[in-house]
Design a protein around this motif. Structure first.
Motif, PDB file in Angstrom:
ATOM      1  N   SER A  95       0.793  -1.229   0.000  1.00  0.00           N
ATOM      2  CA  SER A  95       0.000   0.000   0.000  1.00  0.00           C
ATOM      3  C   SER A  95       0.825   1.278   0.000  1.00  0.00           C
ATOM      4  O   SER A  95       0.255   2.364   0.030  1.00  0.00           O
ATOM      5  CB  SER A  95      -0.964  -0.027   1.178  1.00  0.00           C
ATOM      6  OG  SER A  95      -0.273  -0.467   2.315  1.00  0.00           O
ATOM      7  N   MET A 119      -6.952  -1.024  -4.717  1.00  0.00           N
ATOM      8  CA  MET A 119      -7.616  -0.259  -3.659  1.00  0.00           C
ATOM      9  C   MET A 119      -8.829  -1.030  -3.146  1.00  0.00           C
ATOM     10  O   MET A 119      -9.978  -0.655  -3.373  1.00  0.00           O
ATOM     11  CB  MET A 119      -8.028   1.127  -4.181  1.00  0.00           C
ATOM     12  CG  MET A 119      -6.872   1.993  -4.650  1.00  0.00           C
ATOM     13  SD  MET A 119      -5.520   2.150  -3.449  1.00  0.00           S
ATOM     14  CE  MET A 119      -6.375   2.673  -2.003  1.00  0.00           C
ATOM     15  N   VAL A 186      -3.039   8.312  -1.224  1.00  0.00           N
ATOM     16  CA  VAL A 186      -3.551   7.313  -0.266  1.00  0.00           C
ATOM     17  C   VAL A 186      -3.318   7.743   1.184  1.00  0.00           C
ATOM     18  O   VAL A 186      -4.008   7.262   2.086  1.00  0.00           O
ATOM     19  CB  VAL A 186      -3.017   5.878  -0.503  1.00  0.00           C
ATOM     20  CG1 VAL A 186      -3.490   5.327  -1.829  1.00  0.00           C
ATOM     21  CG2 VAL A 186      -1.522   5.786  -0.364  1.00  0.00           C
ATOM     22  N   SER A 190      -6.689   6.675   2.592  1.00  0.00           N
ATOM     23  CA  SER A 190      -6.610   5.359   3.232  1.00  0.00           C
ATOM     24  C   SER A 190      -5.867   5.430   4.572  1.00  0.00           C
ATOM     25  O   SER A 190      -6.367   4.924   5.582  1.00  0.00           O
ATOM     26  CB  SER A 190      -5.906   4.376   2.286  1.00  0.00           C
ATOM     27  OG  SER A 190      -5.731   3.127   2.883  1.00  0.00           O
ATOM     28  N   HIS A 194      -7.438   5.197   8.457  1.00  0.00           N
ATOM     29  CA  HIS A 194      -7.066   4.132   9.395  1.00  0.00           C
ATOM     30  C   HIS A 194      -6.655   4.719  10.740  1.00  0.00           C
ATOM     31  O   HIS A 194      -7.012   4.188  11.801  1.00  0.00           O
ATOM     32  CB  HIS A 194      -5.940   3.268   8.826  1.00  0.00           C
ATOM     33  CG  HIS A 194      -6.440   2.163   7.954  1.00  0.00           C
ATOM     34  ND1 HIS A 194      -6.784   2.328   6.636  1.00  0.00           N
ATOM     35  CD2 HIS A 194      -6.691   0.858   8.221  1.00  0.00           C
ATOM     36  CE1 HIS A 194      -7.213   1.186   6.134  1.00  0.00           C
ATOM     37  NE2 HIS A 194      -7.164   0.275   7.075  1.00  0.00           N
TER      38      HIS A 194
END
Ligand SMILES: O=C(O)C(=O)C[C@]1(C(=O)O)C=C[C@@H](O)C=C1
Length: 329
Positions: A95, A119, A186, A190, A194
Motif C-alpha cells: 500500500s 484499492m 492514499v 486510506s 485508518h
C-alpha cells in the motif's frame, strides 16, 4: 496468458491467486505461513513454503512475480528474487509505492518492475478471508514513472502491461500514477482514515459498556478498519510517514478550528458544512459521466499518455494485445 507466482498468501495475495486462477492462468503461491499454505492447498491451489523453489519456477516459466507480503518483509523477499529470478517481470500489491520502488532498484535492479496497489481490502486477514472477487470493480493503481534522467529509463511498459493485465483479470480498472502521487493521495484516502478509526475507537471505548450499548451505524462505519491487523496498519501508515505527516497536520488544523469555534461561538457550521460540501463533491466526481479513451502501448508517447490520463483520474478497463481501452471524466 502469462503464468503468475504470488508471494504471500494473506487476504490480498490469496485473493490475487484466486482471481488469477479463476481467469484461467497457471499460478502458484508461496508463503512463510504454514497455516495459509495448508488452507490454500486444501482449497485446491498450488501453494508451498519454499520461496526459492517458487522463484526458480517463475524464472523458468518467465512468469509474472507478484509480491504480496507486508511492507516490512519486502526487502528480504526482494533479495530472494534477486538471487533466483533476477530478470523476472515483477509487480507488488503493497500500500505504499515509493519505498518499494526504491527497494526494487536497490536490491533487484534487473527485474522488469511496475508497482501496483489494488484499492480494496477488508478488516480480515489470511488466506481464509481471500476471495476471487475482492478486486471486482476496484481501482488498481499500476505505477508509471517518467525517466529520471538520461540514463535512467522510465517504467518498463512490458512490466506495466503485465501488471495491468493481472488487474483486469481480477475485474479491476487500472490507473497509472507515479509512486509519489500515489503515496500522497492514499495518505488522504486510506492511511489517515485508518489512523482516525483507531483514535475514534479509543475515544468511544473510553465510554465503557454504556458506549458499547449505544454505538450504532456512525461508530461502526467510522471504526470498521480499526479492527484490521495492527502490524499491517502500522506498516502502511509508518511506511508512508513523509506523506502522512502533512495530511495529519491538515486534519489536526481542521479539528483545532472546529474546537475553537465550538468553544468560542458554540457553532460548528464551518466544519460541518464544508464536510458536507466535500463529500458531495467527491461523490459527484466519482459519478461524473466518462468518455471512452484508447491508448496503444507501442506508441512512442505511450508513457506520457498513461501518466496524463492518470493525473486526470482516468483509468483503463481492458487490454487487447497492446491496446488499452478506458475512460476519463
Ligand atoms: O476496506 C478496507 O477494509 C480497507 O482498509 C481497504 C484499504 C482502504 O480503503 O484503506 C486499505 C488498504 C489497502 O491497501 C487498500 C484499501
Amino acid at each position: 496468458m502469462r503464468d503468475v507466482c504470488v508471494i504471500g498468501l494473506g487476504l490480498i495475495g490469496g485473493s490475487v491467486l484466486r482471481a488469477a486462477a479463476a481467469a484461467g492462468r497457471t499460478c502458484w503461491g508461496v508463503s512463510d505461513s504454514q497455516t495459509d499454505v495448508d488452507s490454500a492447498v486444501a482449497d485446491g491451489y498450488d501453494a508451498a513454503t519454499d520461496l526459492a523453489h517458487a522463484l526458480d519456477r517463475a524464472a523458468e516459466a518467465d512468469a509474472l512475480v507478484v509480491l504480496a507480503v507486508p511492507l516490512t518483509a519486502v526487502d528480504e523477499v526482494l533479495r530472494a528474487v534477486g538471487e533466483h529470478a533476477p530478470n523476472c517481470l515483477l509487480t507488488d500489491v503493497t500500500s505504499v509505492k515509493a519505498p518499494v520502488r526504491d527497494a526494487v532498484a536497490r536490491l533487484t535492479p534487473h527485474t522488469r518492475y511496475a508497482g501496483g496497489h489494488p484499492m480494496a481490502g477488508t478488516a480480515e486477514s489470511g488466506w481464509k478471508s481471500a476471495t476471487a472477487s475482492l478486486f471486482d470493480g476496484a481501482t488498481w493503481v499500476v505505477c508509471a514513472e517518467e525517466p529520471a534522467g538520461d540514463d535512467e529509463p522510465g517504467t518498463d511498459l512490458i512490466a506495466w502491461r503485465e501488471a495491468a493485465a493481472l488487474a483486469f483479470d481480477a475485474g479491476a480498472h487500472v490507473i497509472a500514477l507515479p509512486a509519489l502521487a500515489h503515496d500522497g493521495t492514499v495518505a488522504r484516502t486510506s492511511h489517515l482514515p485508518h489512523l482516525l478509526a483507531a483514535v475514534l475507537a479509543n475515544v468511544a471505548a473510553g465510554g465503557g459498556p454504556l458506549a458499547a450499548a449505544l454505538a450504532a451505524g456512525s461508530l461502526r462505519d467510522g471504526t470498521r478498519v480499526a479492527g484490521s491487523r495492527p502490524e499491517l496498519v502500522r506498516a502502511m501508515t509508518e511506511g508512508n510517514r513523509g506523506a502522512l505527516l502533512p495530511v495529519l497536520d491538515e486534519a489536526l488544523g481542521l479539528l483545532g478550528a472546529a474546537r475553537g469555534s465550538l468553544a468560542s461561538t458554540g457553532g460548528l457550521a464551518a466544519t460541518i458544512d464544508a464536510g458536507h460540501d466535500a463529500v458531495t463533491t467527491l461523490t459527484r466526481q466519482q459519478e461524473a459521466p466518462r468518455t471512452p479513451v484508447k491508448l496503444d502501448l507501442r506508441a512512442p508517447d505511450a508513457l506520457d499518455g498513461l501518466l496524463s490520463l492518470g493525473e486526470r483520474g482516468g483509468w483503463f478497463t481492458a487490454i487487447d494485445g497492446d491496446v488499452l481501452t478506458g475512460e476519463v471524466a
